[in-house]
Design a protein around this motif. Structure first.
Motif, short mmCIF file in Angstrom:
data_model
loop_
_atom_site.label_atom_id
_atom_site.label_comp_id
_atom_site.label_asym_id
_atom_site.label_seq_id
_atom_site.Cartn_x
_atom_site.Cartn_y
_atom_site.Cartn_z
N MET A 57 -2.97 -9.60 -11.01
CA MET A 57 -4.26 -9.33 -11.80
C MET A 57 -4.83 -7.94 -11.51
N LYS A 58 -5.30 -7.14 -12.35
CA LYS A 58 -6.02 -5.96 -12.33
C LYS A 58 -5.39 -5.01 -11.35
N GLY A 59 -3.82 -4.98 -11.40
CA GLY A 59 -3.29 -4.16 -10.50
C GLY A 59 -1.76 -3.85 -11.26
N PRO A 60 -1.14 -2.80 -10.81
CA PRO A 60 -1.32 -2.12 -9.41
C PRO A 60 -2.56 -1.15 -9.75
N VAL A 61 -3.05 -0.85 -8.52
CA VAL A 61 -4.29 0.14 -8.72
C VAL A 61 -3.86 1.56 -7.93
N ALA A 62 -4.37 2.56 -8.66
CA ALA A 62 -4.01 3.80 -8.35
C ALA A 62 -5.04 4.66 -8.03
N SER A 63 -5.11 5.78 -7.33
CA SER A 63 -6.17 6.43 -6.95
C SER A 63 -6.59 7.70 -8.25
N THR A 64 -5.35 7.77 -8.89
CA THR A 64 -5.70 8.68 -10.13
C THR A 64 -4.96 7.83 -11.16
N ALA A 65 -5.36 8.21 -12.56
CA ALA A 65 -4.71 7.50 -13.49
C ALA A 65 -3.43 8.52 -14.05
N SER A 66 -2.77 8.89 -12.90
CA SER A 66 -1.57 9.75 -13.17
C SER A 66 -0.23 8.71 -13.62
N GLU A 67 0.18 9.15 -14.83
CA GLU A 67 1.25 8.36 -15.32
C GLU A 67 2.46 8.29 -14.37
N ASP A 68 2.53 9.30 -13.58
CA ASP A 68 3.77 9.59 -12.53
C ASP A 68 3.34 8.34 -11.38
N LEU A 69 2.12 8.44 -11.05
CA LEU A 69 1.80 7.57 -9.96
C LEU A 69 1.99 5.90 -10.50
N LEU A 70 1.41 5.74 -11.53
CA LEU A 70 1.49 4.42 -12.07
C LEU A 70 2.92 3.85 -12.46
N GLN A 71 3.79 4.83 -12.95
CA GLN A 71 5.18 4.48 -12.88
C GLN A 71 5.89 4.11 -11.69
N ALA A 72 5.34 5.04 -10.57
CA ALA A 72 6.23 4.63 -9.50
C ALA A 72 5.62 3.31 -8.90
N LEU A 73 4.42 2.92 -8.88
CA LEU A 73 3.90 1.72 -8.61
C LEU A 73 4.41 0.46 -9.37
N GLY A 74 4.55 0.58 -10.58
CA GLY A 74 5.32 -0.08 -11.50
C GLY A 74 6.55 -0.53 -11.12
N THR A 75 7.47 0.52 -10.62
CA THR A 75 8.82 0.54 -10.21
C THR A 75 8.69 -0.11 -8.95
N LEU B 158 0.86 -1.24 0.03
CA LEU B 158 0.08 -0.09 0.04
C LEU B 158 1.06 1.06 -0.12
N CYS B 159 0.64 2.13 -0.98
CA CYS B 159 1.28 3.48 -0.88
C CYS B 159 0.39 4.62 -0.36
N ARG B 160 1.00 5.35 0.35
CA ARG B 160 0.37 6.57 1.01
C ARG B 160 1.33 7.94 0.75
N VAL B 161 0.46 8.98 0.65
CA VAL B 161 1.30 10.30 0.45
C VAL B 161 0.70 10.94 1.68
N GLN B 162 1.49 11.52 2.55
CA GLN B 162 0.63 12.26 3.58
C GLN B 162 -0.32 11.82 4.07
N GLY B 163 -0.12 10.65 4.57
CA GLY B 163 -1.17 9.63 5.18
C GLY B 163 -2.52 9.12 4.43
N ARG B 164 -2.50 9.77 3.00
CA ARG B 164 -3.72 9.39 2.25
C ARG B 164 -3.29 8.13 1.31
N MET B 165 -3.94 7.10 1.28
CA MET B 165 -3.73 5.91 0.40
C MET B 165 -4.03 6.46 -1.31
N VAL B 166 -2.86 6.15 -1.88
CA VAL B 166 -2.88 6.54 -3.15
C VAL B 166 -2.77 5.39 -4.07
N GLY B 167 -2.30 4.28 -3.46
CA GLY B 167 -2.36 3.23 -4.70
C GLY B 167 -1.57 2.04 -3.91
#
Length: 122
Positions: free
Chosen positions: A56-74, A29-38
């Protein structure tokens, strides 16, 4: 976190069901300032000399931000290596457009070696 990307394959109930078949789960689980973002749930098991995993069907992100998806993939790649997984199958959530190239940029190969069903009709 509220997101349109969430699907049952990323739920704890799915991990529990798959545990009956011998799959173990690992969640990030990834959080930014205490808020779960993905995050993501990776199911894995050992098959002979290999440890195989799938997301399957992940990673899941709170927004479709490419930066967030890139970070989750990494993070997914880092966790896969840390867990000693030799083969990882990943399938983005349905809400991510198929032309999204983040997994390609991270070194994933587009293929369907296990013939995962891509469409269903009831």
């Amino acid at each position: 976190s509220q997101t349109q990307q969430g699907q049952f394959q990323q739920s704890g109930m799915w991990a529990h069901y798959k545990a009956i078949e011998g799959w173990k789960s690992h969640r990030v689980l990834c959080r930014v300032q205490g808020r779960m973002v993905g995050g993501f749930q990776c199911l894995w098991r050992t098959k002979g000399p290999l440890r195989v995993g799938y997301v399957m069907k992940g990673p899941v992100a709170s927004t479709a931000s490419e930066d967030l998806l890139q970070a989750l993939g990494t993070i997914l790649i880092r966790e896969t290596r840390r867990m000693g997984i030799s083969l990882l199958v990943s399938q983005w959530p349905d809400a991510i457009p198929p032309e999204c190239s983040i997994l390609d940029n991270l070194g994933f190969l587009r293929s369907n070696p296990f013939h995962v069903v891509q469409a269903t009709c009831l």
